[in-house]
Structures are given as structure tokens and as C-alpha cells.
Design an enzyme around this catalytic site. Structure first.
Site, PDB file in Angstrom:
ATOM      1  N   ASP A 201       0.853  -1.191   0.000  1.00  0.00           N
ATOM      2  CA  ASP A 201       0.000   0.000   0.000  1.00  0.00           C
ATOM      3  C   ASP A 201       0.886   1.237   0.000  1.00  0.00           C
ATOM      4  O   ASP A 201       2.111   1.122  -0.095  1.00  0.00           O
ATOM      5  CB  ASP A 201      -0.966  -0.014   1.198  1.00  0.00           C
ATOM      6  CG  ASP A 201      -2.315   0.589   0.815  1.00  0.00           C
ATOM      7  OD1 ASP A 201      -2.313   1.762   0.382  1.00  0.00           O
ATOM      8  OD2 ASP A 201      -3.343  -0.092   0.914  1.00  0.00           O
ATOM      9  N   HIS A 272      -2.649   3.027  -4.583  1.00  0.00           N
ATOM     10  CA  HIS A 272      -2.092   2.544  -3.305  1.00  0.00           C
ATOM     11  C   HIS A 272      -0.665   2.031  -3.542  1.00  0.00           C
ATOM     12  O   HIS A 272      -0.268   0.986  -3.016  1.00  0.00           O
ATOM     13  CB  HIS A 272      -2.987   1.462  -2.702  1.00  0.00           C
ATOM     14  CG  HIS A 272      -4.296   2.009  -2.198  1.00  0.00           C
ATOM     15  ND1 HIS A 272      -4.390   2.756  -1.046  1.00  0.00           N
ATOM     16  CD2 HIS A 272      -5.543   1.958  -2.706  1.00  0.00           C
ATOM     17  CE1 HIS A 272      -5.657   3.127  -0.849  1.00  0.00           C
ATOM     18  NE2 HIS A 272      -6.381   2.668  -1.861  1.00  0.00           N
ATOM     19  N   GLU A 335      -9.671   2.627  -5.555  1.00  0.00           N
ATOM     20  CA  GLU A 335      -9.368   4.019  -5.211  1.00  0.00           C
ATOM     21  C   GLU A 335      -8.182   4.582  -5.997  1.00  0.00           C
ATOM     22  O   GLU A 335      -7.391   5.349  -5.464  1.00  0.00           O
ATOM     23  CB  GLU A 335      -9.085   4.122  -3.701  1.00  0.00           C
ATOM     24  CG  GLU A 335     -10.286   3.732  -2.859  1.00  0.00           C
ATOM     25  CD  GLU A 335     -10.024   3.820  -1.364  1.00  0.00           C
ATOM     26  OE1 GLU A 335     -10.914   4.285  -0.643  1.00  0.00           O
ATOM     27  OE2 GLU A 335      -8.940   3.420  -0.909  1.00  0.00           O
TER      28      GLU A 335
HETATM   29  C1  ACM Z   1     -10.950  -0.481  -0.008  1.00  0.00           C
HETATM   30  O1  ACM Z   1     -11.526  -0.401   1.096  1.00  0.00           O
HETATM   31  N1  ACM Z   1     -10.251   0.553  -0.477  1.00  0.00           N
HETATM   32  C2  ACM Z   1     -10.996  -1.692  -0.801  1.00  0.00           C
END
Ligand code: ACM
Length: 763
Positions: A201, A272, A335
Site C-alpha cells: 500500500d 495505493h 481508489e
Molecule cells: C478499499 O476499502 N479501499 C478496498
């Protein structure tokens, strides 16, 4: 072996129809089964069988012997200790693989108990292991004594879903291999069988990839925000680091496999990705050096889609395929805000060169390319529901987290689906309103909500519904520095998840679940699991009224509450709480939750005086808008306990509704200061604050969120050495029952003031 003919039934019933606590004549000394998850089919027969240290455990063949050995290891030292025996005894416990019967799944098993012993059968090692788990739970359903008498039973059990998952985020905070093993043990006892391991991440990259050493020398470390990242003695930065070596990953995978759990690694792309880009800036869009992130939220850094970056990602996938023998690899996809790709001429040229449909098309192209790489290694791709935005390879599985719409779309398009909606199955959301909750997102996901989640959306037809592989709970660890916090978040809600994932819909019964749940607590205590105490403890709220206090008690799960007002500890004979208590001051209330005549959790003790009723903590105050309330931990001290603040990070304000302001001369506000450690991407515009009017801003009191100004006090540049300041705001001639709103002016970046406590000081 065929099921043995059981003694004739006197009373046979499906356990779902009769409360598990219902005892019958002649049952004295026979335990009442407290099984979690509830088996698909369980019938009580006449008779019983006692297990103690003289009982033999017999198993033929390697698979059965393994299950028998694992069964013996599951038993707590305080309970019966049956011994492995080489030859079959007339009475005892037998584990056997039974190929004569047709089993509905490899996870299925049967248990028969009668006066001559216990027989556990399955068609496969996984089912036999689950039979062992169930038998161990039967033996720990009552008091833990050296001999336990089990009722005669027939259990025929198989799971509703094949994917019974739990995701652990080891990127935001890092857990030791031993902590993960303990978690795998607990998962196995609940018959969960997928460990989704979030390993990369913005804040950390957690495994080595040959040829890319900086992933772990650079990408595995961040400097935590604020005081948590500084050595107070030297003033030097203290990095937070961690990665799992290849040997450790193999150890975790083998440990999980022995408990019939598949490990699904996640490498999040294209977003991420900050930690990887910090290690190798050429993987990013700008190519410029950046740091591993120490801020939570949605970061804008994306991998570019250059050929060299794709080869890097293929190296990563080859390593993942080598280390993780399971079928699935999770490639993230969530995201990934496309601002950097949109703004980059190079990325736009790449989109043009590949002939893909804009930025979403480029993400889909990356996924398709990695899907090909992974399928060459015999793997299948799974990703978060954002991957549906572009054209998705048909073999890809979708993990639906933004509600269930993604699941419905995916199943209709013929993709397999795992249900993990944030609204019901994100266990970093808090589980109760207790002021003793851990840091996290105070939007509640209660135990009941998890229990009542239905994984198959009604709108799917029978064929589409076959694509629902199962369910998964996720625990993101931004706010969980310790494994104790992870355990608090998971337990007891993980039990509810297990029942949703395993038990037939017809056997799901929340009231029955709550009757079985207390039996899990000593099991977890024996294993050193720091389950959440908050669901098993009263929440106490109070209001000053007519010179006295109104005390309201609630028990988050609805267990019986008993209380005293004379300072003594409650007992099973203390009054049961039904309605708000009106007490003269000073007053003391001790309250405790009870089940089956026994305390469930600790006593909550509260004392009330005229002065105490004039103080409220941040947990006892409302916010103005609840745009994004978080329960945030202080950034320091680096080692030791830290304060926790409830704060709406988009609009920080705290409101005491109907505050008793008559006769109040001063409002004292104790405040702390924490870094604004968030990346909000497109939500940045939701962040509001009032501009400062003096050098460091002001404490501002108002009558209501947008009401008349009551007092303004300048703020200092910094808090005192203990991290707090106490500000004194004079008040004059205020009417009673005014909504008192407290704010701090000034930009919330790079640090913001947060309220810890407010005290009203009378004339
Ligand atoms: C997530 O909660 N961004 C998968």
C-alpha cells in the site's frame, strides 16, 4: 465406514427449533452444545458419552491421524485430555476418512455420538479437520473440567459458501508471524478458509521481490507522522519498518494450509502504490523521488504503465506465484484516482499508443496484462469492484466492497464474486458507541449487522447467484498499531461472519447466536485473544436533572444488565436494569452484563457529583455535520499510551447539546494537537475550517454550530510539554440548555487542535 445405527430417538429435534439452552429431564451433567458456526444439521439423541483422560482417540491412515493429532492439540489443558491410541478401543473417539458416503463438499463432515463413543467422519482431510473443530467446541461448551459428558448427537455439516474470508492489512501496520499464526488458529476454529493478506500500500511494501531490493530496504519503512516518528531524546526520525521474508511467508502459508486456509496475497495496482514508487521512482508518473506515505486515505500516486513498469509488475506476480500456492491473486484496483494519468502527457501518449479507452481503459489493460501473466502461472485474478470500470477478463473475480452493486453487476456479467461490503463487513468500523472503543471509524458496524448480512442479493436469479463464492470481512489497520487492537476489531464480530459464511440461511438466528456466543469468550481467553470487551459491558450515559442525575444504561448486545447504587459489585441477585435511573447527588452506579446467571464482562463503575456532571469528554459530545468522523489516536508519545480523540476531520467541531449554562462563569477546554495525516484526493474540498484571526488561531465558542459567538480565546503556537493545553473562556448570562459548540479556527493542515474535555465552571 457407514454411520452407525443410533439408539432410538426419544426426542430428536433440529437444534434450530429449540433454544440450545433448553435442558431436559435426565440431562444433568450433560453439556448443552454451544457451536459456532451453527452446523447445517444437528439432531439430539437419547443417551450420552463421557470423555476424560482415559478416553482413547483412534485414527487410521495419515489424513485421519493428522486430524486426530490436531484435535488433541485444540483441547485446553483444563478440560478432558483423551489420549491417542494405536488400536481401536470399544469405547472412544474415532476419526476416519469415509469414501463410501457421498459428501456435498470437501469441507463436509459428520459426527455421531452415542453411549459407545464418538465417530468423526469426512470424505476429505478438510472436512475431518472441521469435524475435529466441532468436537473440540462440544467439549468446551460447558464448564472446563477433566471429564465432560456429551449428549448423543448426529451432526451432518457442510458450509453454505466455499469462500469464508478474512482480510488483514499488514501494510498500514505490520503484524508479527506469531500474531498472524494466532489469527489463523482462530479463523480455523470458526471454519474460515481464506486469509486475504493485504501486503502492499502507500504506507508500506511487505515482501521481497528478487531483483528489486529497494522494495524492502526503502518501501518497507515510513517515518510516522508527528511525535510518533521522532526520538524525543535525539530529535532524530524513527522509521516504522517491517516486511516478511520469503521463509516467513512460506511459514505462514504452510501454517494456514495445515488448517485448511488458503492465503490470497494482494498487490494493489495501479493505486495505493506510493511505497513501491518511493523505492523506485521510475515506476511512478512523474519519475520524481517521493517518500513512503505516513498519511491515511486516498493518495494520488499511481504506477505508470510503461513497458518497464509492466515488467516490474510481472516480476512481482512471478514472485507471488512462487510464494503463494493458492489459486487466487488479488491485484487491488481500488481508489486509483486518475489525476496523475490525466495530467501527464506521457500517460496520455501511452493511452493513445495502446488504443485503450481513456484512463479506465488503461487500468483495464494493466489488469488484463497481469491476468495473462498470472494465468501463465496457473493463477486466477481477483480485484476490488472498481475493476469493473474497464473491460474485465471473464475469468476475473470481483470483490464487492462499495456496497453490493458491484457484486450484482459482476454476477450479471458472469464474473465470480466475493461479498465484502464496507457497510456491513468492514471490521475497522467500530462495533459499539462505548467511550472505551479503540481508534477507528465510529460509523457503527454492529455485531447484529454483520450477523444479518445476506450475501446473496435478492435481485440475482438462481444462475447468477451461483457466482457468489462467499463472504469476507476486512480489517484495515490504519488505526491499529497493535495486534490487540486488531483482535478487538475482529472478535466477536468474526464469529458472526463465520456463521453467515457457513450456516444455512434457515439456521441463522441472532437470538440463538447470542446464547452460544458467551461460550466463545473463555475459549478466546485461553488463547490470549484480546476480544472486544465493549460489546459485553454496559454503556453509561448521564444527564443532570432537577438537582440529581438521570443515569441510562445500555448493553450493546442486549444481554441482561444488573446494577447497584451502594458501591458494591453487582451479583446475579442485583436489580435488573429496565429504565433510566433518577438518583440524588452524589450518586454511584456499578453495572454489569450477565448471561445465564454469570457475569459476561467487567463492572462499569461511575460516580456522579455536581462537578462531574459539568464535564464531558469528546466521546460525549456531538459534531456539527458528521462528514467524516474518526476516532483518532494522538501522534505521541512514540512508546506508551496515547490519548484518543473523536474528531470530524472534514469539519472539526464539538457540541454539547442543551448544555446547562445557567450560572456558568467559564468554560474550560482541554485540547490536544495532532498532525493532519490524511490524503483526501477528490474529497479535499470537503475539508472546512474557519480562518484564523490572530497568529495561531482561536478557540471559539458559539451557541449552536452556526449560532451567536459566545467567547473567543487566542490559541498558543504549541500545546504544553504534556501535549495538551487548557484554555479558559469566560461566559456571562447564558440561558440554560444552550447548544454549546466548540471550534478551533485556523487551517487544519499541517496540524489541528482536537478537543479532549470540556468543563463548565460555575460562578
Ligand atoms: C478499499 O476499502 N479501499 C478496498
Amino acid at each position: 465406514m457407514k454411520p452407525r445405527t443410533l439408539v432410538p430417538l426419544v426426542v430428536a429435534f433440529c437444534m434450530g427449533l429449540l433454544p440450545m439452552s433448553a435442558a431436559r429431564a435426565g440431562d444433568a451433567g450433560i453439556v448443552i452444545p454451544k457451536l459456532l458456526p451453527q452446523p447445517a444439521h444437528m439432531v439430539r439423541m437419547q443417551g450420552s458419552f463421557a470423555i476424560d483422560g482415559n478416553t482413547g482417540i483412534h485414527a487410521d491412515g495419515v489424513v485421519a491421524r493428522t486430524a486426530a493429532t490436531q484435535f488433541a492439540a485444540m483441547l485446553p489443558a483444563s478440560g478432558p485430555q483423551p489420549k491417542r491410541v494405536a488400536s481401536k478401543t470399544p469405547e472412544g473417539i474415532a476419526f476416519a476418512i469415509d469414501v463410501a458416503q457421498s459428501w456435498p463438499s470437501p469441507d463436509a463432515y459428520a459426527i455421531d455420538i452415542d453411549a459407545s463413543g464418538v465417530r468423526v467422519r469426512a470424505g476429505d482431510g478438510k472436512g475431518l479437520y472441521y469435524g475435529a473443530v466441532t468436537l473440540a467446541q462440544l467439549l468446551t461448551s460447558g464448564e472446563s473440567t477433566a471429564s465432560v459428558r456429551l449428549p448423543a448427537l448426529h451432526i451432518d455439516d457442510a458450509p453454505r459458501f466455499g469462500w469464508r474470508g478474512l482480510m488483514l492489512d499488514s501494510a498500514r501496520h505490520f503484524q508479527s508471524v506469531d500474531d498472524i499464526k494466532r489469527l489463523l488458529d482462530a479463523m480455523a476454529q470458526l471454519k474460515l478458509d481464506v486469509f486475504h493478506w493485504h501486503l502492499t500500500d502507500d504506507q508500506g511494501w511487505r515482501f521481497p521481490v528478487p531483483g528489486w531490493p529497494k522494495l524492502t530496504t526503502v518501501g518497507a519503512c515510513r517515518i510516522p507522522s508527528g511525535d510518533g516518528g521522532i526520538d524525543a531524546a535525539t530529535g532524530k526520525p524513527v522509521p516504522y519498518c517491517g516486511f516478511y521474508s520469503e521463509a516467513q511467508i512460506r511459514e505462514v502459508v504452510a501454517y494456514a494450509a495445515a488448517r485448511h486456509i488458503d492465503v490470497v496475497p494482494e498487490v494493489d495496482i495501479p493505486g495505493h502504490a506510493t511505497a513501491a514508487i518511493a523505492a523506485y521512482p521510475q515506476l511512478g508518473v512523474s519519475g520524481q523521488p517521493i517518500a513512503v506515505s505516513s498519511e491515511w486515505g486516498v493518495n494520488v500516486n499511481l504506477f505508470n504503465a510503461d513497458e518497464a513498469t509492466m515488467r516490474f509488475l510481472e516480476d512481482v506476480m512471478a514472485q507471488v506465484a512462487k510464494l503463494f500456492p493458492g489459486r487466487y491473486v488479488h491485484i487491488g484496483g481500488d481508489e486509483a484516482v486518475k489525476d496523475q494519468w490525466k495530467a501527464s502527457a506521457k500517460m496520455q501518449a501511452r493511452i493513445h499508443e495502446l488504443g485503450v479507452n481513456g484512463e479506465e481503459g488503461l487500468q483495464a489493460w494493466m489488469i488484463a496484462r497481469l491476468e495473462r501473466a498470472l494465468s501463465a502461472h496457473g493463477k486466477r485474478v481477483i480485484g476490488w469492484d472498481e475493476i469493473l470500470a474497464g473491460k474485465l477478463p471473464q475469468s476475473a473475480t470481483v470483490m464487492s466492497w462499495r456496497g453490493t452493486d458491484g457484486a450484482i453487476d459482476a454476477a450479471r456479467q458472469g464474473h465470480d464474486v466475493v461479498m465484502a461490503p464496507a457497510s456491513d463487513l468492514y471490521l475497522d468500523y467500530l462495533q459499539t458507541d462505548s467511550p472505551e472503543e479503540i481508534p477507528g471509524r465510529p460509523t457503527l458496524v454492529t455485531l447484529k449487522q454483520v450477523y444479518e448480512f445476506e450475501p446473496v442479493p435478492k435481485v440475482l436469479d438462481a444462475q447468477q447467484a451461483t457466482h457468489i463464492l462467499g463472504v469476507q470481512a476486512n480489517v484495515w489497520t490504519e488505526h491499529m498499531r497493535t495486534i490487540a487492537r486488531v483482535q478487538h476489531a475482529l472478535f466477536p464480530r468474526i464469529e458472526a461472519l463465520a456463521e453467515v459464511a457457513w450456516s444455512p440461511k434457515s439456521e441463522r438466528d441472532y437470538a440463538g447466536f447470542l446464547r452460544r456466543l458467551p461460550a466463545m469468550l473463555p475459549r478466546w481467553r485461553a488463547q490470549g485473544i484480546a476480544y472486544a470487551a465493549t460489546p459485553f459491558q454496559p454503556i453509561v450515559t448521564s444527564d443532570a436533572q432537577d438537582g440529581g442525575v438521570q443515569v441510562t444504561l445500555s448493553e450493546p448486545l442486549g444481554y441482561t444488565l444488573r446494577y447497584t447504587t451502594d458501591g458494591s459489585a453487582p451479583t446475579a441477585a442485583s436489580p435488573e436494569y429496565y429504565a433510566t435511573l433518577g438518583l440524588p447527588l452524589p450518586a454511584a452506579v456499578n453495572a454489569q452484563a450477565f448471561f445465564d446467571g454469570k457475569p459476561l464482562g467487567a463492572v462499569v463503575a461511575r460516580a456522579f457529583t455536581i462537578t462531574s456532571l459539568l464535564t464531558r469528554s469528546d466521546e460525549e459530545l456531538a459534531t456539527c455535520t458528521r462528514k467524516l468522523v474518526l476516532r483518532l489516536e494522538d501522534d505521541g508519545p512514540r512508546i506508551g499510551d496515547r490519548a484518543i480523540f473523536n474528531v470530524d476531520i472534514f469539519d472539526p467541531c464539538w457540541t454539547w447539546k442543551r448544555a446547562p449554562l445557567t450560572g456558568i462563569a467559564e468554560v474550560q477546554v482541554r485540547a490536544g494537537r495532532i498532525p493532519y495525516f490524511f490524503q483526501l484526493a477528490h474529497d479535499e474540498s470537503s475539508r472546512v475550517f474557519k480562518p484564523a484571526r490572530t497568529a495561531h488561531g482561536e478557540l471559539e465558542l458559539r451557541a449552536g454550530c452556526d449560532g451567536q459567538a459566545l467567547a473567543t480565546v487566542p490559541l498558543p503556537a504549541q500545546p504544553d510539554a504534556d501535549g495538551f493545553i487548557t484554555l479558559h473562556a469566560p461566559l456571562r448570562g447564558m440561558p440554560a440548555n444552550t447548544d454549546l459548540c466548540i471550534r478551533f479556527t485556523g487551517d487544519t493542515r499541517p496540524a489541528m487542535w482536537v478537543l479532549d474535555r470540556v468543563t463548565l465552571v460555575p460562578h
